[in-house]
Design an enzyme around this catalytic site. Structure first.
Site, mmCIF file in Angstrom:
data_model
loop_
_atom_site.group_PDB
_atom_site.id
_atom_site.type_symbol
_atom_site.label_atom_id
_atom_site.label_comp_id
_atom_site.label_asym_id
_atom_site.label_seq_id
_atom_site.Cartn_x
_atom_site.Cartn_y
_atom_site.Cartn_z
ATOM 1 C CB SER A 131 -0.943 0.009 1.206
ATOM 2 O OG SER A 131 -1.802 -1.097 1.169
ATOM 3 C CG HIS A 182 -2.285 3.371 4.046
ATOM 4 N ND1 HIS A 182 -3.532 2.962 4.456
ATOM 5 C CD2 HIS A 182 -1.623 2.253 3.673
ATOM 6 C CE1 HIS A 182 -3.634 1.649 4.330
ATOM 7 N NE2 HIS A 182 -2.486 1.200 3.856
#
Length: 251
Positions: A131, A182
């Site tokens: 991610s 993230h």
């Protein structure tokens, strides 16, 4: 609306396609071998204190949850537009920079949380997944092509808000997703776009990748001496005494 055949799409973005195949193949191997977060994941103590640098690679390329894998693969497929626009070298270089420096930035954030906000639970977090790279690629793409629309699991959103909408969507879909992981990917992606890493020429990139590979192999030999037998180990292994509660975290 006419849909382009799949094969020409794959051939137009070979690096993206190979990465997706690799992520899916590794997920199958992980399921067959029944590997878990604490074996493959990125952890502050394991990397920063015990020097298990191979986790930079294993944590980025590994997934445990099928939902996590599907989300990252779908998002990465949408990000192939960056490879088409800028070329394979730019795409591969950006992906490697994101995989490494996003985790470095995440460690810095964890240090701040631990040192100044007493968030000691960060010591027990094991982060896993592609991610960081995906969110970074989204960030570059949103700055480069503001008119482009990004597909998130069938939902089309303006690319300018894709990184942040994906951030919210991921937190809702996967509650234990790593917000700071993230966020680190998004910030490093913006840094790449604004030229912070322009000093890294192709030669620098190759040397950086080679040295990271060597460091990963030596640290892997230190962690699992019987696994990488062809590397001579000159430093005696130190028993691991950090037995602590494991928290799994997804990036």
């Amino acid at each position: 609306m006419e849909v382009e055949p799949l094969l020409p799409q794959i051939l137009s973005a070979p690096a993206s396609s190979v990465t997706i195949i690799l992520l899916c193949a590794l997920w199958i191997i992980i399921q067959l071998k029944k590997l878990d977060y604490h074996i493959l994941g990125f952890n502050y103590l394991k990397v920063g204190v015990e020097g298990e640098y191979w986790r930079f690679i294993s944590s980025s390329l590994s997934h445990i949850s099928i939902i996590h894998l599907v989300f990252n693969v779908a998002s990465l497929w949408s990000c192939r537009q960056l490879e088409i626009i800028k070329g394979q070298l730019y795409y591969v270089k950006s992906s490697v920079i994101l995989a490494f420096f996003s985790l470095i930035l995440m460690m810095c954030m964890q240090y701040i949380l631990i040192r100044f906000f007493h968030k000691n639970e960060q010591l027990h977090v094991f982060s896993l997944g592609y991610s960081c790279v995906v969110f970074g690629l989204m960030s570059i793409l949103c700055m480069m092509t503001p008119e482009y629309r990004f597909n998130i699991l069938g939902v089309s959103v303006p690319i300018t808000i894709a990184p942040f909408s994906s951030l919210i969507f991921t937190q809702l879909l996967v509650p234990n997703a790593s917000f700071i992981g993230h966020l680190a990917g998004v910030l490093v992606g913006f840094a790449i776009f604004f030229g912070i890493f322009d000093w890294m020429s192709t030669v620098h990139f190759v040397l950086f990748s080679v040295w990271m590979g060597i460091a990963s192999l030596y640290s892997l030999q230190h962690t699992f001496p019987s696994l990488v037998k062809f590397i001579p180990l000159y430093v005696s292994a130190t028993p691991v005494n950090s037995l602590f509660h494991l928290q799994q975290d997804i990036v």
